[in-house]
Design an enzyme around this catalytic site. Sequence first.
Site, short mmCIF file in Angstrom:
data_model
loop_
_atom_site.label_atom_id
_atom_site.label_comp_id
_atom_site.label_asym_id
_atom_site.label_seq_id
_atom_site.Cartn_x
_atom_site.Cartn_y
_atom_site.Cartn_z
N LYS A 49 -33.67 12.61 -81.30
CA LYS A 49 -33.47 12.33 -82.58
C LYS A 49 -34.65 11.56 -83.33
O LYS A 49 -35.03 11.93 -84.38
CB LYS A 49 -32.18 11.73 -82.79
CG LYS A 49 -30.88 12.70 -82.30
CD LYS A 49 -29.70 11.87 -82.52
CE LYS A 49 -28.42 12.57 -82.28
NZ LYS A 49 -27.11 11.85 -82.56
N ASP A 75 -25.15 11.78 -89.07
CA ASP A 75 -24.20 11.28 -88.11
C ASP A 75 -23.49 10.21 -88.73
O ASP A 75 -22.30 10.14 -88.50
CB ASP A 75 -25.00 10.74 -86.73
CG ASP A 75 -25.52 11.71 -85.76
OD1 ASP A 75 -24.77 12.88 -85.63
OD2 ASP A 75 -26.45 11.46 -85.04
#
Length: 273
Positions: free
Chosen positions: A71, A103
């Site tokens: 990420k 997220d």
Amino acid sequence: MSITAATKVFGIIGDPVGHSLSPIMHNAWIADHGLDAVYVALPLKSDDPTAAIRAMKGLGFSGLNVTVPHKEAAAAAADRSEGAVANVLRWEEDGSVSAFNTDGAGFLDALSETAPDWRGRVQRVLMLGAGGAAQAIGQALSPHVVTIHFANRTAARAETAASAIRNGRVLRWDDLERGFGAADLVVQTTTLSMDGQPEQVWPLDYCRPTVIAADIVYRPLETEFLRAARARGLLGMDGLGMLIHQGARAFDLWFGIKPDTAKARERLIAALK
């Protein structure tokens, strides 16, 4: 469906990705809306993931989800990014890549489903783990709570995560009992709940009865952390909610369509069975 040269390709990259339910979820949404697209799982093993992701620019992708451990590399590889950690990439018409993180917002969407009154009852958060997901969730929760304590087996990562938000704090891993006792919301973001991991005994007996216990792991759906929390009488939130809602936000970024999240949950529970 018929896949042609005109079919848009989306996917998820990470290491590992074999466990991911994202292909089931996104391909079903694609079918729901009759889109000429396909979504695949792509394991990415690289000593230089930032360079590897940049090299994907010419391969014809339209968008990607990104999972652990890439990420941060995804955010660094993009031409523009909302932050230092990204779980969504989108190829623009000019060939450039935009990075987003759904997220945190996806976690809040799931939390609001599980506990609609959470904003009135959560002031102190204990975040177990300090990786990309923990950082994103912390960023999203930060404006709504008083403090967020990050506890991580590697203390330096906890310090980095805590320093990124105004009300972030560090809790030593060997001081979890105090953290569980003070928290209104405990969020389990480590891999310790996943299948095949050694059993971790969490000090949930120290929690007050109003605590919300959330685990972002969804394999297994009922983790040992959640099972122990529910046995204690606590409100538990499984990892499917965050998976679905962050995915729905990614789908909207790619297609401009808000997909059916309730239908996705039915499908994924069936897939897990």
